[in-house]
Structures are given as structure tokens and as C-alpha cells.
Design a protein around this motif. Structure first.
Motif, short mmCIF file in Angstrom:
data_model
loop_
_atom_site.label_atom_id
_atom_site.label_comp_id
_atom_site.label_asym_id
_atom_site.label_seq_id
_atom_site.Cartn_x
_atom_site.Cartn_y
_atom_site.Cartn_z
N ILE A 45 0.85 -1.20 0.00
CA ILE A 45 0.00 0.00 0.00
C ILE A 45 0.88 1.24 0.00
O ILE A 45 1.79 1.36 0.81
N ASP A 46 0.61 2.14 -0.90
CA ASP A 46 1.30 3.42 -0.91
C ASP A 46 0.25 4.52 -0.87
O ASP A 46 -0.52 4.69 -1.81
N ALA A 47 0.18 5.22 0.26
CA ALA A 47 -0.84 6.24 0.47
C ALA A 47 -0.17 7.51 1.01
O ALA A 47 -0.06 7.68 2.22
N PRO A 48 0.29 8.40 0.12
CA PRO A 48 1.04 9.58 0.56
C PRO A 48 0.24 10.53 1.43
O PRO A 48 0.83 11.33 2.17
N TRP A 49 -1.09 10.47 1.38
CA TRP A 49 -1.90 11.39 2.18
C TRP A 49 -2.26 10.79 3.54
O TRP A 49 -3.00 11.38 4.31
N LEU A 50 -1.71 9.62 3.82
CA LEU A 50 -2.04 8.94 5.06
C LEU A 50 -1.64 9.75 6.29
O LEU A 50 -2.24 9.62 7.35
N PHE A 51 -0.63 10.60 6.13
CA PHE A 51 -0.08 11.31 7.29
C PHE A 51 -0.70 12.69 7.50
O PHE A 51 -0.26 13.44 8.35
N ASP A 52 -1.71 13.02 6.70
CA ASP A 52 -2.44 14.25 6.95
C ASP A 52 -3.18 14.12 8.28
O ASP A 52 -3.63 13.03 8.65
N GLY A 53 -3.32 15.21 8.99
CA GLY A 53 -3.92 15.18 10.32
C GLY A 53 -5.25 14.46 10.38
O GLY A 53 -6.13 14.69 9.54
N GLY A 54 -5.40 13.59 11.36
CA GLY A 54 -6.68 12.92 11.59
C GLY A 54 -6.87 11.61 10.87
O GLY A 54 -7.83 10.88 11.14
N ASN A 55 -5.99 11.27 9.92
CA ASN A 55 -6.15 10.02 9.18
C ASN A 55 -5.65 8.85 10.02
O ASN A 55 -4.76 8.99 10.86
N PHE A 56 -6.22 7.69 9.76
CA PHE A 56 -5.77 6.49 10.45
C PHE A 56 -5.93 5.29 9.53
O PHE A 56 -6.69 5.30 8.56
N LEU A 57 -5.16 4.26 9.82
CA LEU A 57 -5.26 2.99 9.11
C LEU A 57 -5.12 1.89 10.15
O LEU A 57 -4.06 1.73 10.76
N ARG A 58 -6.20 1.17 10.38
CA ARG A 58 -6.18 0.14 11.41
C ARG A 58 -5.93 -1.24 10.80
O ARG A 58 -6.57 -1.63 9.83
N ASN A 60 -5.84 -5.07 12.27
CA ASN A 60 -6.16 -5.87 13.46
C ASN A 60 -6.39 -4.99 14.68
O ASN A 60 -5.94 -5.28 15.80
N GLY A 61 -7.11 -3.89 14.47
CA GLY A 61 -7.49 -3.00 15.56
C GLY A 61 -6.43 -2.00 15.98
O GLY A 61 -6.68 -1.18 16.88
N VAL A 62 -5.26 -2.03 15.35
CA VAL A 62 -4.17 -1.13 15.73
C VAL A 62 -3.97 -0.06 14.64
O VAL A 62 -3.84 -0.40 13.46
N ASP A 63 -3.98 1.20 15.05
CA ASP A 63 -3.70 2.29 14.11
C ASP A 63 -2.21 2.26 13.81
O ASP A 63 -1.37 2.56 14.67
#
Length: 252
Positions: A45-58, A60-63
């Protein structure tokens, strides 16, 4: 391979017992997607906008966003300073970037001839990446901050896959320039950023400018500079990823 492209819209769709092994998602909106009982081993997965404020990717329940951010900062010293909010911090952040790119240029120079023009998995070559950074600097420094009427260097590489609003494609070169020409244009744009940061004041950082892609949306000078820093670090990461793939292929 089946091709699902625009204008296909599958918002809210449900996929049950579907085999997506080896599927490739490009410029696709998967925000809010929920995956349960899925096999994602080997997924990339390559998601350059993942680090914009408020984003998360869980997972197995872990961000996992904080862990990914910390690891990228470890791998790329100086990246953590890209959100500096004062002139001294911005100058230090840019100096770190220039040192990083200088080392990468030396690495590329030591690789076999033609390396700079190799595309990995259909992505931009190293030379094209540098050309895009010329264009990104022109967009966010010359057009947005400095409000230059015709800001673009013809060597710049626009990302037409994300639309052409905001620039006239006719200003860009129709033929690929030499790598030496690319290096010269790139060095000139780096110097422009360095020169701007050398004299920028705290008050100037808060001045309002027009977003180059959405002219009706105000954008602070500081935000424009942060975008330049983000572009630099993200494309450096892509470049390193592809250089490593090229080196691995040459050793097979």
C-alpha cells in the motif's frame, strides 16, 4: 485482467468471497473501506496522504499510521522537520532535503548508464521524477507564493493523470530533455527555494495566497512551503524505492 476504470463507481459496494489476488488499485479511493477476514499477505500500500492530520489505518485494531510515520522518519533523516512552522526550522528542513538529494544524485551517478531513464512498474523514471519536482516548485513557489504570471519551466513534468486544471500543457517541452538539462533546471529551482527561505519572515509565512489548483481557496504561504517539502520527500521515497528495484534486478 479485468479493467474497472472510470466512470465505474462502486461506493458502498460489498465484496464477499471475491478473489482479488494480484489486483492493482491506482488512483482509487479506498477511504473508509472495511476488510474482515481478508488475506493481505504481500499487499503493498502506498498512500502519501495517510499522514495528513486525523487520518488512520487500522490493522487488526491497531492504528499503524504512527508506526509508519516513525519508521519513515528513521529511514530518511530530516523528514520529520518537513512540518516546521518558523523560518529557521524551514531553512533547516530544506537544507536536510538538499543533502539527501545530493547523496541520491551521487548514488545514481555511480549506477550503470541509462539508469535515470528506467521506469519501474510504469512509474516515472528518475529523470522524470526530477522534472516533476521542477514543476512542483514552479506550482507552489513561483505560481502560488511569488504569483509569477508564467511560472513554469518547459522541462517540468506535469502529472496529467491527476488532471490538467491550473496549467497550460503547451508550455511544457514535447520532447524529453537530456539528463544534464534536467539536472540544471532542478538545481535552479532548488536554489530558488533556498533563496526564498533565506529571507522569509514569520509574518510572511501567514500571508494568504491562492491555491494553484483551487484559486477560490486561500492558502497560507506556510502551507505552500509544506506542500513543497511533502512533494520532495514523497518523490524521494519513490525514487529510492525504484532505484533499489533496479539494483536488485541487475544482481539477478
Amino acid at each position: 485482467m479485468a479493467d474497472f476504470s472510470q466512470p465505474d463507481d462502486r461506493r458502498g459496494a460489498e465484496f464477499v468471497d471475491v478473489n482479488l489476488r494480484g489486483a492493482r488499485f491506482v488512483r482509487s479511493d479506498l477511504s473508509g473501506a472495511v476488510m474482515r477476514g481478508v488475506d493481505v499477505s504481500g499487499a503493498d500500500i502506498d498512500a502519501p496522504w495517510l499522514f495528513d492530520g486525523g487520518n488512520f489505518l487500522r490493522v487488526n485494531g491497531v492504528d499503524v499510521v504512527p508506526f509508519v510515520e516513525a519508521e519513515l522518519n528513521r529511514r530518511f533523516p530530516g523528514r520529520a522537520e518537513r512540518r516546521a512552522g518558523d523560518p529557521d526550522g524551514l531553512r533547516a528542513a530544506w537544507a536536510a532535503l538538499e543533502r539527501t538529494w545530493s547523496a541520491t544524485l551521487e548514488r545514481v551517478a555511480a549506477m550503470p548508464a541509462g539508469t535515470v531513464d528506467i521506469s519501474v512498474d510504469g512509474e516515472w523514471s528518475f529523470a522524470q521524477t526530477l522534472r516533476h519536482l521542477v514543476m512542483a516548485t514552479d506550482t507552489w513557489l513561483r505560481k502560488a507564493i511569488l504569483e509569477v504570471e508564467q511560472p513554469y519551466h518547459p522541462i517540468g513534468q506535469p502529472n496529467v493523470e491527476y488532471g490538467t486544471d491550473g496549467y497550460d500543457l503547451s508550455v511544457f517541452a514535447s520532447a524529453a530533455p537530456s539528463y544534464e538539462e534536467v539536472l540544471d533546471a532542478r538545481a535552479g529551482r532548488q536554489a530558488m527555494v533556498r533563496a526564498y527561505l533565506a529571507t522569509v519572515s514569520q509574518d510572511q509565512l501567514s500571508l494568504a495566497r491562492r491555491n494553484p489548483w483551487a484559486p477560490g481557496q486561500p492558502e497560507a504561504v506556510l502551507s505552500c512551503l509544506h506542500t513543497i517539502l511533502d512533494e520532495e520527500w514523497e518523490h524521494h521515497r519513490y525514487a529510492i524505492r525504484d532505484l533499489e528495484a533496479i539494483e536488485a534486478e541487475s544482481h539477478l
